[in-house]
Design a protein around this motif. Structure first.
Motif, PDB file in Angstrom:
ATOM      1  N   ARG A  35       0.769  -1.168  -0.073  1.00  0.00           N
ATOM      2  CA  ARG A  35      -0.220   0.025  -0.065  1.00  0.00           C
ATOM      3  C   ARG A  35       0.888   1.177   0.017  1.00  0.00           C
ATOM      4  NH1 ARG A  35      -2.694  -0.015   5.363  1.00  0.00           N
ATOM      5  NH2 ARG A  35      -0.600   0.656   5.839  1.00  0.00           N
ATOM      6  N   HIS A  56      -7.962  -4.965  -4.716  1.00  0.00           N
ATOM      7  CA  HIS A  56      -7.465  -3.767  -5.102  1.00  0.00           C
ATOM      8  C   HIS A  56      -7.986  -2.629  -5.830  1.00  0.00           C
ATOM      9  CE1 HIS A  56      -4.150  -6.755  -3.869  1.00  0.00           C
ATOM     10  NE2 HIS A  56      -3.406  -5.711  -3.557  1.00  0.00           N
ATOM     11  N   TYR A  59      -9.924  -0.707  -3.717  1.00  0.00           N
ATOM     12  CA  TYR A  59      -9.130  -0.085  -2.885  1.00  0.00           C
ATOM     13  C   TYR A  59      -8.906   1.343  -3.916  1.00  0.00           C
ATOM     14  CZ  TYR A  59      -5.077   2.273  -0.532  1.00  0.00           C
ATOM     15  OH  TYR A  59      -4.360   2.885   0.092  1.00  0.00           O
ATOM     16  N   GLU A  62     -11.464   3.676  -3.609  1.00  0.00           N
ATOM     17  CA  GLU A  62     -11.455   4.464  -2.238  1.00  0.00           C
ATOM     18  C   GLU A  62     -10.397   5.701  -2.014  1.00  0.00           C
ATOM     19  OE1 GLU A  62     -10.860   1.504   0.703  1.00  0.00           O
ATOM     20  OE2 GLU A  62     -12.419   0.270   0.357  1.00  0.00           O
TER      21      GLU A  62
END
Length: 244
Positions: A35, A56, A59, A62
């Motif tokens: 990350r 992923h 994410y 996000e």
């Protein structure tokens, strides 16, 4: 060779019970380091190679990525990814990594988590990723560590009472396929040295930004005591590279 073990019902069932499958990114020992190696994704178009369940991809959204494309060869994985995703900015496509084909400069970032050790030609993937990245774009990837893939057995050397004495490494410089036993099934993985990974990226036109060999995060060791031996040898190799 295009492998699709994840559509095998027995293999998929075993995979779905792994901690990282059930718990997502937070249950992946290398995730905190991976990350932190990602670029700023705000407003970027992202490609996830070997997207699996789409963790992923979600994410990236996000983190305010503009659009995300996830590719995988397994229809079972893509079905699960679509079921878990309610976001029109994420698109999942069935595509083999070897068939990677998008317009030049299409993406600002390309990520791949634990998929490229199933691909015979890492060099070819690097060239294709470089072409589809916009100038200044980033390629962040993780693979099984060459210390882990060197021997097909991928197992410890045990003492007389079954204790794990050490992790054997042999034939390190003998690159190529390994028929390994994973989740109760035979799978073909491709071993290449650390130098080969880095040089393939450099020769494709990338600048290496960071390399990491993380062990499990302390909080995961507390939650999953069975991971304690994962801190005794590297299991993952993470690389962040940028298109010049």
């Amino acid at each position: 060779m295009r492998q699709n073990k994840y559509d095998d019902p027995g293999f998929y069932e075993n995979y779905s019970r792994m901690p990282r499958s059930a718990g997502g990114l937070e249950a992946a020992g290398e995730w905190p380091v991976f990350r932190d190696m990602l670029p700023d994704l705000n407003g970027k178009k992202v490609l996830d190679i070997g997207c699996g369940y789409g963790w992923h991809c979600r994410y990236a959204r996000e983190r305010r990525a503009r659009a995300v494309v996830g590719i995988d060869l397994s229809e079972k994985m893509l079905e699960r990814a679509r079921e878990s995703t309610d976001d029109p900015a994420i698109e999942y496509r069935r595509m083999a990594i070897e068939d990677l084909d998008f317009p030049e400069g299409e993406f600002d970032a390309v990520i791949s988590s634990l998929a490229l050790h199933y691909v015979e030609s890492f060099e070819d993937v690097c060239r294709k990723v470089h072409r589809i990245l916009a100038p200044g774009g980033s390629f962040v990837l993780s693979v099984e560590h060459p210390v882990f893939t060197a021997l097909a057995a991928q197992d410890w050397h045990y003492g007389p009472n079954g204790e794990r004495l050490h992790w054997p490494v042999d034939h390190y410089f003998d690159e190529g396929s390994r028929r390994a036993r994973f989740l109760g099934h035979d799978v073909v993985k491709y071993h290449r040295t650390v130098a080969s990974h880095l040089n393939a990226l450099i020769e494709a036109g990338f600048a290496i930004r960071k390399v990491a060999e993380p062990g499990p995060a302390p909080e995961l060791l507390a939650k999953y005591p069975e991971m304690r031996d994962e801190a005794r040898r590297p299991i993952f190799l993470l690389i962040a590279a940028d298109k010049m």
